[in-house]
Design a protein around this motif. Sequence first.
Motif, PDB file in Angstrom:
ATOM      1  N   ILE A 134    -134.153 -27.296 -24.201  1.00 39.94           N
ATOM      2  CA  ILE A 134    -134.363 -28.608 -24.818  1.00 39.94           C
ATOM      3  C   ILE A 134    -133.273 -29.536 -24.320  1.00 39.94           C
ATOM      4  O   ILE A 134    -132.084 -29.235 -24.478  1.00 39.94           O
ATOM      5  N   PHE A 135    -133.677 -30.600 -23.718  1.00 46.16           N
ATOM      6  CA  PHE A 135    -132.725 -31.520 -23.100  1.00 46.16           C
ATOM      7  C   PHE A 135    -132.420 -32.703 -24.012  1.00 46.16           C
ATOM      8  O   PHE A 135    -133.100 -32.939 -24.997  1.00 46.16           O
ATOM      9  N   ARG A 159    -132.945 -32.170 -33.019  1.00 43.40           N
ATOM     10  CA  ARG A 159    -134.162 -31.437 -33.402  1.00 43.40           C
ATOM     11  C   ARG A 159    -134.626 -30.617 -32.206  1.00 43.40           C
ATOM     12  O   ARG A 159    -134.887 -31.163 -31.144  1.00 43.40           O
ATOM     13  N   ASN A 200    -137.487 -29.087 -30.875  1.00 41.37           N
ATOM     14  CA  ASN A 200    -138.947 -29.020 -31.021  1.00 41.37           C
ATOM     15  C   ASN A 200    -139.513 -28.086 -29.976  1.00 41.37           C
ATOM     16  O   ASN A 200    -139.212 -28.223 -28.807  1.00 41.37           O
TER      17      ASN A 200
HETATM   18  C1  LIG Z   1    -138.653 -33.765 -31.735  1.00 40.54           C
HETATM   19  O1  LIG Z   1    -139.672 -34.396 -32.471  1.00 40.54           O
HETATM   20  C2  LIG Z   1    -139.265 -35.556 -33.161  1.00 40.54           C
HETATM   21  C3  LIG Z   1    -140.439 -36.037 -33.915  1.00 40.54           C
HETATM   22  O2  LIG Z   1    -140.803 -35.077 -34.860  1.00 40.54           O
HETATM   23  C4  LIG Z   1    -138.755 -36.601 -32.198  1.00 40.54           C
HETATM   24  O3  LIG Z   1    -138.294 -37.714 -32.897  1.00 40.54           O
HETATM   25  C5  LIG Z   1    -137.615 -36.016 -31.389  1.00 40.54           C
HETATM   26  O4  LIG Z   1    -137.235 -36.920 -30.400  1.00 40.54           O
HETATM   27  C6  LIG Z   1    -138.049 -34.731 -30.721  1.00 40.54           C
HETATM   28  N1  LIG Z   1    -136.918 -34.155 -30.041  1.00 40.54           N
HETATM   29  C7  LIG Z   1    -136.949 -33.662 -28.837  1.00 40.54           C
HETATM   30  C8  LIG Z   1    -135.686 -33.115 -28.288  1.00 40.54           C
HETATM   31  O5  LIG Z   1    -138.013 -33.613 -28.183  1.00 40.54           O
END
Ligand SMILES: *[C@@H]1O[C@H](CO)[C@@H](O)[C@H](O)[C@H]1NC(C)=O
Length: 499
Positions: free
Chosen positions: A239-240, A249, A251
């Motif tokens: 995850i960057f 986060r 994700n």
């Molecule tokens: C992860 O998801 C949230 C929305 O739920 C978003 O705002 C965030 O940028 C995302 N983070 C990454 C590292 O993709």
Amino acid sequence: MAAFPAFLLLFVAVVSGQIQITPREAVRQVGESLDVLCKVNYPISFCRVEIGRESYTIPSNSPAPGDPTYYGKGLQEGECGAHITNIKEAWNGDVYCSVPQQIGSREIKQSMKLIVARPPGNPELIVSPQQNELKEGETIRAICRVPRGRPAANITWHLGEEEILNGLKPPVITNSSEPGLEDVTQELNKVLTADDDQKQLACRVSHLGLNRPLEARRQLDVQYPPRRADGSSDEQITIFGLKIQEDGRLNVTVRSNPEPTVEWKVSDVTLLPGHPNSHPNENSVWTALHPLRLPQDETPGSGYYNITLVLSPVTSEDVERNYFLTLSNKHGEKRLMVKLSTLEQPAAQASILRLNVYGMELEAGAIVGIVVGILILLLAVFLVVFAKATDRWCFAGGRGRDHTKNSGESSDTESAVGGRPSRLASLGARVRSVLPRGKDKVQATEPQADKPLAEDKKGVVYAELALGEQTSDKPQPPSTEYAEIVYTEQPKETKETKE
Ligand SMILES: *[C@@H]1O[C@H](CO)[C@@H](O)[C@H](O)[C@H]1NC(C)=O
Ligand SMILES: *[C@@H]1O[C@H](CO)[C@@H](O)[C@H](O)[C@H]1NC(C)=O
């Protein structure tokens, strides 16, 4: 013998009476109209048509409403046609026209087929296996049956928006229980994929007698174990773009049906959703979130979930850690290892769901490219050095010279050794010429060095000779030793001064 069939053909042609009828077949809906034309190449005195159970003479002096009317260029032209209106279902069948024979008083007639369309009944779709939950990889057999159509109905198959063209058997048309009508059945065999999940399998029926197609549908529920949303089997995800001291986060977008259960393991701590702040360490709080179902209109298909671990905030130690994620449902589990990076996403194009993979792939591709490049460079350098050192290879001029030299040498060796095959000799010469020059000299001096060793007491004298010969190429430690023996009374002192 051969004349017999020809005669039969002629006979049939005469009896059916050179009447040309157009069209030979027509499909009409109830209430529509039809023009039928019969034509002979002589003037006719009357024209009669039979529709259903009625027989009409046309043109008529006093036609009743709804009777067929004359159609054609006139009896003089040999044309006997009928304009039929308001077609009734009972007229389904043959339509005849009759005209007098050219010579004689008999009537001749010709027929065409009028199919009065009758819309089919509702289609019936049977999918087996019959249970609601289906599994990825399973083959389903779907049978669509459309009853009582005339003509037989036309079936097409659809999955979601797309028409299915593969896995279809030809439609089978059978007589219906109701006379004059036909049932049609078609079978589809299909191997289910995750992409089929939540789509409607439809058997669509079109027919002349229908204003809009009829449909029988079945929604598919195709289940499968959790997996990465991008379809990659790589178990590592990076995850960057995370920032130290800000909330982060993690994700991970996955696909699963049914919904996966989530378990994170970080530094031997197990994090489960629904336990907020489940691991407060001294610097930050880690919270595993429940799977977030992504709206189907924003994803390429169904069953997409975001699995998220919130780090508040991200610490510099967090970047070093591995985050182990286990996703499972009743069909299996998937383990993933998530890593963090504070760098920006490399190559930020493509769809949201593919970003991570693209990052990884590019990285891997670049490394492979660099390694291959270095290898090629090394190989090239090695070849050039080798070629230069041996004064051979790659240089066309050098090669010719070598050959003459070799042949000369080999003949020498031959005479010296006496009767050895010249091939072997030239090979030996070649091998020697490939070897570094230094060694060549050593070989050459060997016989001389052996002699002094044999008479070892007087080695001193010969050592001087060896020194004289060898100094040009390499300063030899043995020669210094000999020098010590010759010129010095106290070897230890000289050694010290030399060092
Ligand atoms: C992860 O998801 C949230 C929305 O739920 C978003 O705002 C965030 O940028 C995302 N983070 C990454 C590292 O993709
Ligand atoms: C889901 O995760 C992706 C990264 O995998 C992120 O870009 C996206 O914003 C997230 N969507 C939601 C609704 O959280």
